[in-house]
Design a protein around this motif. Structure first.
Motif, PDB file in Angstrom:
ATOM      1  N   ALA A   1     -18.378   3.741  -5.160  1.00  0.00           N
ATOM      2  CA  ALA A   1     -18.785   4.433  -3.945  1.00  0.00           C
ATOM      3  C   ALA A   1     -17.545   4.956  -3.209  1.00  0.00           C
ATOM      4  O   ALA A   1     -17.572   6.050  -2.641  1.00  0.00           O
ATOM      5  N   VAL A   2     -16.472   4.159  -3.205  1.00  0.00           N
ATOM      6  CA  VAL A   2     -15.214   4.539  -2.533  1.00  0.00           C
ATOM      7  C   VAL A   2     -14.066   4.112  -3.448  1.00  0.00           C
ATOM      8  O   VAL A   2     -14.095   2.995  -4.013  1.00  0.00           O
ATOM      9  N   ALA A   3     -13.072   4.954  -3.582  1.00  0.00           N
ATOM     10  CA  ALA A   3     -11.852   4.617  -4.330  1.00  0.00           C
ATOM     11  C   ALA A   3     -10.648   4.981  -3.451  1.00  0.00           C
ATOM     12  O   ALA A   3     -10.588   6.096  -2.909  1.00  0.00           O
ATOM     13  N   LEU A   4      -9.708   4.040  -3.314  1.00  0.00           N
ATOM     14  CA  LEU A   4      -8.551   4.230  -2.426  1.00  0.00           C
ATOM     15  C   LEU A   4      -7.273   4.044  -3.233  1.00  0.00           C
ATOM     16  O   LEU A   4      -7.165   3.113  -4.067  1.00  0.00           O
ATOM     17  N   LEU A   5      -6.274   4.898  -2.992  1.00  0.00           N
ATOM     18  CA  LEU A   5      -4.920   4.749  -3.551  1.00  0.00           C
ATOM     19  C   LEU A   5      -4.000   4.487  -2.367  1.00  0.00           C
ATOM     20  O   LEU A   5      -3.804   5.349  -1.509  1.00  0.00           O
ATOM     21  N   LEU A   6      -3.433   3.267  -2.305  1.00  0.00           N
ATOM     22  CA  LEU A   6      -2.638   2.812  -1.164  1.00  0.00           C
ATOM     23  C   LEU A   6      -1.212   2.510  -1.622  1.00  0.00           C
ATOM     24  O   LEU A   6      -0.975   2.115  -2.784  1.00  0.00           O
ATOM     25  N   ASP A   7      -0.265   2.698  -0.674  1.00  0.00           N
ATOM     26  CA  ASP A   7       1.104   2.232  -0.924  1.00  0.00           C
ATOM     27  C   ASP A   7       1.633   1.619   0.355  1.00  0.00           C
ATOM     28  O   ASP A   7       1.039   1.759   1.429  1.00  0.00           O
ATOM     29  N   SER A   8       2.702   0.894   0.221  1.00  0.00           N
ATOM     30  CA  SER A   8       3.321   0.239   1.394  1.00  0.00           C
ATOM     31  C   SER A   8       4.820   0.552   1.392  1.00  0.00           C
ATOM     32  O   SER A   8       5.444   0.690   0.337  1.00  0.00           O
ATOM     33  N   ASP A   9       5.370   0.658   2.617  1.00  0.00           N
ATOM     34  CA  ASP A   9       6.798   0.928   2.731  1.00  0.00           C
ATOM     35  C   ASP A   9       7.574  -0.377   2.749  1.00  0.00           C
ATOM     36  O   ASP A   9       7.012  -1.474   2.578  1.00  0.00           O
ATOM     37  N   SER A  10       8.868  -0.276   2.975  1.00  0.00           N
ATOM     38  CA  SER A  10       9.722  -1.470   2.946  1.00  0.00           C
ATOM     39  C   SER A  10       9.366  -2.451   4.050  1.00  0.00           C
ATOM     40  O   SER A  10       9.606  -3.658   3.928  1.00  0.00           O
ATOM     41  N   GLY A  11       8.780  -1.976   5.143  1.00  0.00           N
ATOM     42  CA  GLY A  11       8.395  -2.870   6.226  1.00  0.00           C
ATOM     43  C   GLY A  11       7.019  -3.495   6.044  1.00  0.00           C
ATOM     44  O   GLY A  11       6.550  -4.201   6.938  1.00  0.00           O
ATOM     45  N   GLY A  12       6.356  -3.196   4.946  1.00  0.00           N
ATOM     46  CA  GLY A  12       5.035  -3.776   4.691  1.00  0.00           C
ATOM     47  C   GLY A  12       3.899  -2.972   5.282  1.00  0.00           C
ATOM     48  O   GLY A  12       2.726  -3.368   5.154  1.00  0.00           O
ATOM     49  N   GLN A  13       4.193  -1.845   5.925  1.00  0.00           N
ATOM     50  CA  GLN A  13       3.123  -1.030   6.491  1.00  0.00           C
ATOM     51  C   GLN A  13       2.390  -0.290   5.363  1.00  0.00           C
ATOM     52  O   GLN A  13       3.011   0.333   4.517  1.00  0.00           O
ATOM     53  N   VAL A  14       1.038  -0.370   5.394  1.00  0.00           N
ATOM     54  CA  VAL A  14       0.213   0.207   4.341  1.00  0.00           C
ATOM     55  C   VAL A  14      -0.224   1.606   4.757  1.00  0.00           C
ATOM     56  O   VAL A  14      -0.627   1.824   5.905  1.00  0.00           O
ATOM     57  N   HIS A  15      -0.178   2.560   3.782  1.00  0.00           N
ATOM     58  CA  HIS A  15      -0.567   3.935   4.036  1.00  0.00           C
ATOM     59  C   HIS A  15      -1.587   4.355   2.986  1.00  0.00           C
ATOM     60  O   HIS A  15      -1.556   3.897   1.835  1.00  0.00           O
ATOM     61  N   LEU A  16      -2.504   5.201   3.414  1.00  0.00           N
ATOM     62  CA  LEU A  16      -3.471   5.798   2.482  1.00  0.00           C
ATOM     63  C   LEU A  16      -2.840   7.019   1.866  1.00  0.00           C
ATOM     64  O   LEU A  16      -2.481   7.973   2.547  1.00  0.00           O
ATOM     65  N   TRP A  17      -2.723   6.984   0.524  1.00  0.00           N
ATOM     66  CA  TRP A  17      -2.104   8.108  -0.162  1.00  0.00           C
ATOM     67  C   TRP A  17      -3.190   9.113  -0.585  1.00  0.00           C
ATOM     68  O   TRP A  17      -3.100  10.293  -0.306  1.00  0.00           O
TER      69      TRP A  17
END
Length: 840
Positions: free
Chosen positions: A53-69
């Motif tokens: 139903a939903v598919a997400l591709l996520l990454d995180s920076d060096s500070g651990g903050q998660v972003h939706l790619w």
């Protein structure tokens, strides 16, 4: 309609996966990621293949903050929401996400880390997949998923690194070499053309797929198109399509190309644009999908074959998911309900097809089937579109998934509506037949019972024998208790019989015999004797002598519009209570019994009348013979005296004495004849009254004077109290006749004893009392002395025809009065006459 078809295609894809081709296609798509749009296309393709139903591709920076790619299944508004939870104190599997599309508790999260093993420093990216159930992919393909993750990670790293690299001081050849190496790693055939049409690049896979080495070396687009068209099944269409893409550089398209050698290529083409949107050329991507299309064709054929089989079956076939939603609905179901497959697809079956009263039962049965995982049978009703109910007999089973849990519920049903209707009709006819047979048997028993009763009643003319026979017949065949009460002419009730089937109830039967019902009762025999209407008493309504009847019937004995008595039938538990049928039978038995009793009484009355007639004839002949004999003897004496007169001197007194004797007995004979004539006139209703005003006291004195000689001969002293006048409007001759009979009776039966006569007035009634002190009348005979030819004593000792008091009684009644007697044996009799004065 497109959404429904998409859902259907997706469901079929889930049921018929081709994992190898899927992973190859997804890997190639991952390697094609060059910008945000290509990343989104990859995510949408990934979600479609995996049924997410939903598919997400996520990454995180060096500070651990998660972003939706990149994402598939999120709205544009959701894409703009920030993820506030850092990855430092969480993991990809438990990360809290702010998107409304993930609010449903039924969604299952699957996490695919990108990079090295979980927890490593390289693991800064992850794929999060959300579906309505766990991913369907078998365990043996999980390694391929990991390969997909590594390929995607490589593509992402390439993209991350290519940005700075392209903006650095590296030379264009280096960039080209890197791009070529990446394209050569792809399993798709790639060909890039400039806007003018010349070939910019074609990877080894492209050359391998098409075998156009000579045309490739020329670099001519037209030559390539012409050479490629010779290898396809539709050369003209291929050329026209290529020309269309050349003329429309902004168009994105895809299609399948059928090759002459039997292969099938999937073609995808899109414009190549720079970061500022300028068009650099067009890229063509070819993938060999021969095996995939063959598998799809085989699956489609198999699916069509199975569907054809299911649709030609008369049996109803329904396939449900574990939430009860319909995902297969064969043609027999559509015919039975009137709903098409598209109308019920994804609909929870109990919300549309079941009757409201069956919902809870069917839900519970569905849960038991899921829990037990064992086949179960069930029968229930379906509500069709037209409102008609169809009765379906189901055989339900489950289909388990790879994890051993129930994935689908398959129901196979048979429409048994007509069968159940036929069975119901058969049961109704059988019940009717059984009822008719029972009625016939009951009627036969009833007729046999009544026939036996008729034979019994016809064989006896004795009242007691008749009633006793009826009681014996009814107990115990018809009743446990039978009670018979008779109503006498004076309205007194006699209980003559109590019959019972239980020998241990003798004492209660004795108590019941002594109990006489009251005519004022509100139910039971007393009420029936009073009203003449039968009564069916409810349970325990009549409790005689401690007996609690299960049911009770009271029916009157009616004959010639007269109530002769009542029959009471009682049932004890556990016998079936009486009903209207038994009431009708009891009434018929009572009718026949009453007729028999009435016949017995008429027979007895006839016998008594015959005996009375014989006695009357004997008395009348004696009474008539006596004066005739005396007169004959007197005449014979006179004749002898007359014949001997010339020879013998006869006393001058002998002739007058003979004539006096004759005259006396002629008067007696005349009175006897007049009495008979008087009775005849009274019974025929020919008596006429001549009413006039008269004084009863004066008439009593005249009659007393007339009886002076007889009173003297009988040595009866007369006491007369008739001084005050008592005036009335009567027939003088009839009142004289009443007084004559009463005086004569008092002298006859009170000979040698005083006679008292009293005349008075009480209100509007004249009162005459004649009292003697003779032999008296027994109490049991007092009701009979006013009947014709009845006597209180034997005719041997007292003469007369027995008509005097009957004539008195009839005359008093004709004058509107009453007469009664008060008497005790040996103490005399008192006759009291009351006549209405009719004048003041």
């Amino acid at each position: 309609m497109q959404d429904s078809q998409m859902k259907l295609d997706w469901k079929r894809a889930r049921k018929e996966p081709a994992p190898l081709e899927m992973l190859e296609e997804l890997t190639a798509a991952a390697l094609d990621i060059v910008d945000q749009a290509s990343a989104d296309r990859f995510m949408e393709q990934l979600a479609l293949w995996l049924g997410c139903a939903v598919a997400l591709l996520l990454d995180s920076d060096s500070g651990g903050q998660v972003h939706l790619w990149s994402a598939a299944g999120l709205s544009s508004n959701s894409r703009g929401l920030a993820i506030s939870t850092p990855l430092a104190h969480s993991s990809w599997s438990t990360l809290a996400l702010p998107y409304p599309e993930l609010a449903s508790p039924e969604l299952v999260r699957s996490c695919i880390p990108l990079g090295e093993s979980e927890g490593s420093a390289e693991q800064s990216q992850a794929l999060l997949l959300f579906s309505e159930s766990a991913l369907w992919l078998p365990l043996r393909y999980h390694g391929m998923v990991r390969c997909l993750a590594r390929g995607l990670h490589t593509a992402l790293v390439r993209r991350q690194r290519s940005g700075p690299f392209l903006g650095s001081e590296f030379s264009l050849p280096q960039e080209k070499a890197l791009l070529q190496s990446l394209n050569e790693a792809s399993r798709d055939g790639i060909a890039l053309f400039a806007c003018e049409g010349q070939l910019l690049f074609a990877n080894h896979r492209f050359s391998e797929m098409w075998g156009l080495d000579e045309a490739l070396r020329s670099g001519s687009r037209d030559l390539l198109v012409t050479a490629a068209a010779a290898k396809v099944m539709d050369p003209a269409g291929f050329v026209a399509r290529a020309q269309y893409y050349l003329d429309h550089p902004e168009v994105v398209g895809s299609d399948d190309i059928a090759m002459r050698d039997g292969r099938v290529f999937y073609r995808y083409t899109a414009p190549i644009r720079s970061a500022d949107g300028a068009c650099w050329g067009r890229g063509y991507y070819f993938r060999d999908v021969t095996s995939r299309r063959q598998s799809e064709r085989a699956l489609r054929l198999e699916r069509d074959f199975n569907s054809a089989i299911l649709d030609t079956l008369d049996a109803l076939v329904v396939v449900l998911d574990r939430r009860g939603r319909i995902i297969r609905f064969n043609r027999a179901c559509q015919r039975a309900t009137g709903y098409s497959f598209e109308e019920v697809l994804d609909v929870t079956f109990w919300e549309q097809l079941l009757l409201p009263q069956d919902l809870e039962l069917l839900k519970a049965e569905f849960v038991r089937l899921i829990e037990s995982k064992q086949p179960r049978q069930l029968e229930n009703s379906w509500m069709a579109r037209d409102g008609k109910r169809r009765r379906i007999a189901w055989s339900n089973t489950v289909l388990l998934g790879e994890d051993g849990e129930v994935e689908y519920v398959i129901g196979t049903g048979i429409d048994v509506t007509e069968q159940r209707q036929a069975e119901a009709e058969r049961d109704r006819l059988l019940a009717w037949e059984q009822e008719a047979r029972a009625r016939a048997e009951e009627q036969e028993r009833r007729l046999a019972f009544l026939s036996g009763a008729s034979g019994l009643l016809a064989g006896s003319l004795d009242e007691d024998s008749t009633l006793r026979g009826v009681a014996h017949l009814a107990v115990p065949r018809f009743a446990d208790w039978c009670i018979i009460d008779l109503l006498d002419p004076d309205q007194s009730v006699r209980r003559i019989l109590v019959e019972h089937a239980d020998p241990t109830q003798a004492e209660r039967a004795r108590i019941l015999r002594a109990h006489v019902p009251s005519l004022g009762a509100t139910l039971g025999p007393g009420k029936v004797l009073r009203t003449g209407e039968a009564e069916l008493l409810p349970e325990a309504a009549l409790v005689p002598a401690g007996l609690e009847f299960r049911s009770c019937l009271c029916v009157p004995l009616l004959a010639r519009d007269r109530i002769l008595g009542v029959l009471t039938f009682g049932l004890m538990a556990p016998r079936r209570p009486y009903g209207t049928v038994e009431l009708s039978l009891a009434q018929e038995l009572a009718r026949r019994t009453a007729l028999a009793v009435d016949n017995a009484r008429l027979y007895l009355a006839a016998r008594q009348a015959i005996d009375l007639r014989d006695e009357f004839l004997s008395i009348a002949s004696h009474e008539l013979k006596t004066p005739l004999t005396t007169m004959k003897l007197a005449l014979q004496g006179a004749l002898r005296a007359n014949r001997a007169a010339p020879q013998v001197e006869t006393s001058p007194l002998s002739m007058p004495r003979s004539l006096e004797t004759i005259e006396k007995h002629c008067g007696r004979l005349t009175r006897l004849v007049e009495s008979l004539l008087e009775v005849s006139r009274l019974q025929a209703g020919h008596l006429e009254l001549e009413l006039e005003e008269m004084d009863l006291s004066s008439l009593v004195r005249e009659v007393a004077a007339r009886f002076a000689t007889e009173l003297e001969k009988a040595r009866c002293e007369l006491t007369l109290r008739a001084d005050a006048p008592v005036l009335g409007h009567w027939d003088v001759s009839r009142v004289d006749q009443i007084l004559t009979h009463l005086f004569s009776n008092a002298i006859k039966y009170g000979s040698g004893k005083p006679v008292e006569v009293e005349v008075g007035r009480i209100g509007g009634l004249a009162r005459l009392v004649v009292r003697d002190h003779g032999i008296g009348i027994p109490r049991e005979r007092q009701g009979q002395i006013f009947r014709p030819f009845e006597r209180a004593v034997s005719s041997r000792y007292y003469g007369g025809l027995g008509l005097g008091l009957h004539i008195v009684h009839q005359l008093v009644e004709r004058l509107g009065g009453t007469i009664r007697v008060e008497s005790e044996p040996g103490a005399g009799s008192t006759f009291i006459v009351q006549l209405p004065c009719a004048v003041s």
